[in-house]
Structure formats: structure tokens, C-alpha cells
Design a protein around this motif. Structure first.
Motif, PDB file in Angstrom:
ATOM      1  N   PHE A 110       0.815  -1.205   0.000  1.00 52.63           N
ATOM      2  CA  PHE A 110       0.000   0.000   0.000  1.00 52.63           C
ATOM      3  C   PHE A 110       0.854   1.262   0.000  1.00 52.63           C
ATOM      4  O   PHE A 110       1.973   1.273   0.521  1.00 52.63           O
ATOM      5  N   THR A 111       0.266   2.335  -0.542  1.00 52.43           N
ATOM      6  CA  THR A 111       0.670   3.697  -0.230  1.00 52.43           C
ATOM      7  C   THR A 111      -0.353   4.237   0.762  1.00 52.43           C
ATOM      8  O   THR A 111      -1.564   4.181   0.512  1.00 52.43           O
ATOM      9  N   ILE A 112       0.118   4.743   1.896  1.00 56.03           N
ATOM     10  CA  ILE A 112      -0.768   5.147   2.990  1.00 56.03           C
ATOM     11  C   ILE A 112      -0.679   6.666   3.132  1.00 56.03           C
ATOM     12  O   ILE A 112       0.383   7.209   3.428  1.00 56.03           O
ATOM     13  N   ARG A 113      -1.794   7.327   2.899  1.00 62.74           N
ATOM     14  CA  ARG A 113      -1.817   8.796   2.891  1.00 62.74           C
ATOM     15  C   ARG A 113      -2.679   9.311   4.042  1.00 62.74           C
ATOM     16  O   ARG A 113      -3.816   8.887   4.228  1.00 62.74           O
ATOM     17  N   GLN A 114      -2.100  10.255   4.788  1.00 63.41           N
ATOM     18  CA  GLN A 114      -2.791  10.803   5.953  1.00 63.41           C
ATOM     19  C   GLN A 114      -3.542  12.088   5.597  1.00 63.41           C
ATOM     20  O   GLN A 114      -3.059  12.903   4.811  1.00 63.41           O
ATOM     21  N   THR A 115      -4.715  12.225   6.186  1.00 68.05           N
ATOM     22  CA  THR A 115      -5.499  13.456   6.067  1.00 68.05           C
ATOM     23  C   THR A 115      -5.735  13.998   7.479  1.00 68.05           C
ATOM     24  O   THR A 115      -6.205  13.266   8.351  1.00 68.05           O
ATOM     25  N   VAL A 116      -5.392  15.266   7.683  1.00 66.15           N
ATOM     26  CA  VAL A 116      -5.592  15.910   8.989  1.00 66.15           C
ATOM     27  C   VAL A 116      -6.348  17.215   8.756  1.00 66.15           C
ATOM     28  O   VAL A 116      -5.944  18.040   7.923  1.00 66.15           O
ATOM     29  N   ARG A 117      -7.447  17.390   9.469  1.00 61.63           N
ATOM     30  CA  ARG A 117      -8.254  18.596   9.329  1.00 61.63           C
ATOM     31  C   ARG A 117      -8.514  19.211  10.700  1.00 61.63           C
ATOM     32  O   ARG A 117      -8.733  18.496  11.670  1.00 61.63           O
ATOM     33  N   LEU A 118      -8.500  20.525  10.733  1.00 62.54           N
ATOM     34  CA  LEU A 118      -8.883  21.267  11.929  1.00 62.54           C
ATOM     35  C   LEU A 118     -10.327  21.714  11.737  1.00 62.54           C
ATOM     36  O   LEU A 118     -10.644  22.466  10.818  1.00 62.54           O
ATOM     37  N   ILE A 119     -11.219  21.212  12.580  1.00 58.29           N
ATOM     38  CA  ILE A 119     -12.641  21.506  12.454  1.00 58.29           C
ATOM     39  C   ILE A 119     -12.970  22.773  13.240  1.00 58.29           C
ATOM     40  O   ILE A 119     -12.601  22.906  14.415  1.00 58.29           O
ATOM     41  N   TYR A 120     -13.664  23.693  12.555  1.00 62.28           N
ATOM     42  CA  TYR A 120     -14.071  24.945  13.195  1.00 62.28           C
ATOM     43  C   TYR A 120     -15.552  24.878  13.554  1.00 62.28           C
ATOM     44  O   TYR A 120     -16.373  24.362  12.784  1.00 62.28           O
ATOM     45  N   GLU A 121     -15.887  25.395  14.707  1.00 62.08           N
ATOM     46  CA  GLU A 121     -17.279  25.544  15.137  1.00 62.08           C
ATOM     47  C   GLU A 121     -17.480  26.960  15.665  1.00 62.08           C
ATOM     48  O   GLU A 121     -16.693  27.428  16.494  1.00 62.08           O
ATOM     49  N   TYR A 122     -18.515  27.610  15.149  1.00 64.24           N
ATOM     50  CA  TYR A 122     -18.807  28.989  15.514  1.00 64.24           C
ATOM     51  C   TYR A 122     -17.605  29.904  15.263  1.00 64.24           C
ATOM     52  O   TYR A 122     -17.314  30.820  16.044  1.00 64.24           O
ATOM     53  N   GLY A 123     -16.887  29.584  14.165  1.00 60.43           N
ATOM     54  CA  GLY A 123     -15.776  30.438  13.769  1.00 60.43           C
ATOM     55  C   GLY A 123     -14.492  30.240  14.542  1.00 60.43           C
ATOM     56  O   GLY A 123     -13.519  30.968  14.327  1.00 60.43           O
ATOM     57  N   ARG A 124     -14.451  29.240  15.436  1.00 61.24           N
ATOM     58  CA  ARG A 124     -13.247  29.012  16.233  1.00 61.24           C
ATOM     59  C   ARG A 124     -12.794  27.566  16.071  1.00 61.24           C
ATOM     60  O   ARG A 124     -13.618  26.657  15.895  1.00 61.24           O
ATOM     61  N   PRO A 125     -11.463  27.316  16.158  1.00 61.09           N
ATOM     62  CA  PRO A 125     -10.969  25.930  16.083  1.00 61.09           C
ATOM     63  C   PRO A 125     -11.565  25.094  17.207  1.00 61.09           C
ATOM     64  O   PRO A 125     -11.562  25.505  18.368  1.00 61.09           O
ATOM     65  N   SER A 126     -12.094  23.915  16.843  1.00 52.97           N
ATOM     66  CA  SER A 126     -12.786  23.100  17.837  1.00 52.97           C
ATOM     67  C   SER A 126     -12.100  21.758  18.092  1.00 52.97           C
ATOM     68  O   SER A 126     -11.879  21.388  19.244  1.00 52.97           O
ATOM     69  N   ARG A 127     -11.756  21.033  17.011  1.00 50.01           N
ATOM     70  CA  ARG A 127     -11.176  19.710  17.201  1.00 50.01           C
ATOM     71  C   ARG A 127     -10.415  19.288  15.951  1.00 50.01           C
ATOM     72  O   ARG A 127     -10.571  19.861  14.884  1.00 50.01           O
ATOM     73  N   ILE A 128      -9.587  18.255  16.129  1.00 51.45           N
ATOM     74  CA  ILE A 128      -8.787  17.685  15.043  1.00 51.45           C
ATOM     75  C   ILE A 128      -9.416  16.371  14.601  1.00 51.45           C
ATOM     76  O   ILE A 128      -9.848  15.563  15.432  1.00 51.45           O
ATOM     77  N   VAL A 129      -9.475  16.157  13.289  1.00 47.77           N
ATOM     78  CA  VAL A 129      -9.887  14.875  12.729  1.00 47.77           C
ATOM     79  C   VAL A 129      -8.761  14.388  11.819  1.00 47.77           C
ATOM     80  O   VAL A 129      -8.340  15.113  10.909  1.00 47.77           O
ATOM     81  N   ALA A 130      -8.256  13.185  12.087  1.00 46.74           N
ATOM     82  CA  ALA A 130      -7.149  12.641  11.297  1.00 46.74           C
ATOM     83  C   ALA A 130      -7.460  11.202  10.905  1.00 46.74           C
ATOM     84  O   ALA A 130      -8.006  10.424  11.696  1.00 46.74           O
ATOM     85  N   SER A 131      -7.111  10.850   9.683  1.00 48.32           N
ATOM     86  CA  SER A 131      -7.314   9.486   9.182  1.00 48.32           C
ATOM     87  C   SER A 131      -6.202   9.149   8.203  1.00 48.32           C
ATOM     88  O   SER A 131      -5.468  10.029   7.736  1.00 48.32           O
ATOM     89  N   ALA A 132      -6.077   7.859   7.893  1.00 49.02           N
ATOM     90  CA  ALA A 132      -5.063   7.396   6.944  1.00 49.02           C
ATOM     91  C   ALA A 132      -5.724   6.439   5.956  1.00 49.02           C
ATOM     92  O   ALA A 132      -6.338   5.452   6.368  1.00 49.02           O
ATOM     93  N   GLU A 133      -5.608   6.741   4.668  1.00 42.25           N
ATOM     94  CA  GLU A 133      -6.228   5.926   3.633  1.00 42.25           C
ATOM     95  C   GLU A 133      -5.188   5.014   2.987  1.00 42.25           C
ATOM     96  O   GLU A 133      -4.089   5.453   2.631  1.00 42.25           O
TER      97      GLU A 133
END
Length: 220
Positions: A110-133
């Protein structure tokens, strides 16, 4: 004197063939229904079907494609950029997004690629979501005609693991059902228990690292 003819009882038709036909038909319809639902359900959740036998053993993962099987090792995600330990502040989160989003590692299959996103709520950083495909490499894995070859990964894995401590877990694309049945039977012939899950519409394995991303949580 005229003899009376003995009345013969008419033979009642057997319902066994009809029952077999109905059972096969219902089974096929259930599989079609399952994959229809999975296809419309997207990739947010891996649709897990029950273990065929309950066990405390650890799973050995395999991805079943239409024409080949690939072993899946989730420890490879440890080679991707990792979040800082403990509670992250906004600067830590943004730094992790910068380092981790789009990062790649490879293994034989496999080639394993990571995705990391900073989720905003009400205009402010709220949480991190990370996964690897996990993207299967072209022509990597065990071709469907070679599953029984002893020098390839499936039989080698069965020969080097304990049936008491491990079991087989198949991650199955809709096109990989026939190959899954074949591989499961090979495992059963070697004494291994098995379970399986059907992948959603993305078809690739996407393991969640942080925040519930992916279609399968990262195994411990």
C-alpha cells in the motif's frame, strides 16, 4: 367373483427442493441488499458483520479485492506524523495539520496517505480529525489463482500464527466477495476462525487516527 382393486395412496410431493431453493434465494437477496445499503451509506462507517464465532484473539487483517488479497498492517500508520502528546492548544493543532496533512508512507502492498483537518465551530478551532487511507499498489498482493501457494502471504501467515491467539478478519469490497469466500475457507481448513466487514463506497480502507475519521477505528 370380481376382485376389488386395492386403492393406492398418491405420493405427496417433497417440499425439500423448494425449501433449498427458497433458502438460496433469500441468502442471495440478503447479500445484494447489504451491499446496496453499503453503497448508499458512504465511507463514514465500516459496516461490521458479526464474528462467526466469539473470540478474544487478535485479528489478522486482509483486504479482499476483485482479483487479489492484500494483508493490512495498521502499525504502518505509526510512521506517519503523530500528534503531540497530551492536550493540544490551537498552535499545536495547526502545526499537526501542517506536518500531517498529505503525509505518505509505503509498504510492500500500500501507499498510505494521511489526512488531517482542523474543524471549526462557531468560527473558532474546535477539534482535530485525522485518518489514513490505504491505496493498494498496482499488482501487489496475492492473485486469486495463487492463494494456496505456500510462499505467498496468506498461507505463510496461517503457518506462522496460532489459531488460539489470532483470527482472520477480512475487509471486503463488493467485488471481492467470491475471493473472500475462498480465502475464508482456506483459513478454516487451517483451523482459523474468521470475521469480516464490508467496505463502503470509497472501497479503500480508511483508518481513523483522531476524532472519528475514517471507516475503521485504528486497532489497539
Amino acid at each position: 367373483m370380481t376382485r376389488r382393486r386395492r386403492k393406492t395412496k398418491a405420493q405427496e410431493p417433497s417440499l425439500v427442493p423448494l425449501a433449498d431453493m427458497l433458502t438460496n434465494t433469500v441468502g442471495i437477496m440478503l447479500f445484494i441488499l447489504a451491499f446496496t445499503l453499503l453503497g448508499t451509506g458512504g465511507a463514514s462507517v465500516l459496516k461490521r458483520l458479526p464474528m462467526e464465532q466469539e473470540t478474544d484473539a487478535k485479528p489478522l487483517y486482509f483486504l479482499c479485492l476483485a482479483d487479489r488479497i492484500l494483508p493490512v498492517d495498521f502499525k504502518d500508520t505509526d510512521r506517519l506524523p503523530q500528534p503531540p502528546p497530551g492536550r493540544m492548544d490551537v498552535d499545536d493543532a495547526r502545526d499537526f495539520v501542517r506536518r500531517g496533512n498529505g503525509a505518505e508512507v509505503e509498504n510492500e502492498f500500500f501507499t498510505i496517505r494521511q489526512t488531517v483537518r482542523l474543524i471549526y465551530e462557531y468560527g473558532r478551532p474546535s477539534r482535530i480529525v485525522a485518518s489514513a487511507e490505504y491505496f493498494p499498489k498496482r499488482d501487489a498482493g496475492i492473485p486469486k489463482g495463487d492463494l494456496m501457494r505456500t510462499n505467498l502471504t496468506l498461507i505463510e501467515t496461517l503457518n506462522t500464527n496460532s489459531t488460539n491467539r489470532t483470527f482472520l478478519y477480512f475487509l471486503v469490497q463488493p467485488e471481492g466477495m467470491k475471493l473472500f469466500f475462498k480465502a475464508r475457507q482456506i483459513g478454516a481448513n487451517h483451523g482459523f476462525r474468521s470475521g469480516w466487514g464490508a467496505l463502503g463506497s470509497t472501497k479503500n480502507v480508511v483508518v481513523g487516527i483522531i476524532g472519528g475519521g475514517g471507516n475503521i477505528p485504528k486497532p489497539e
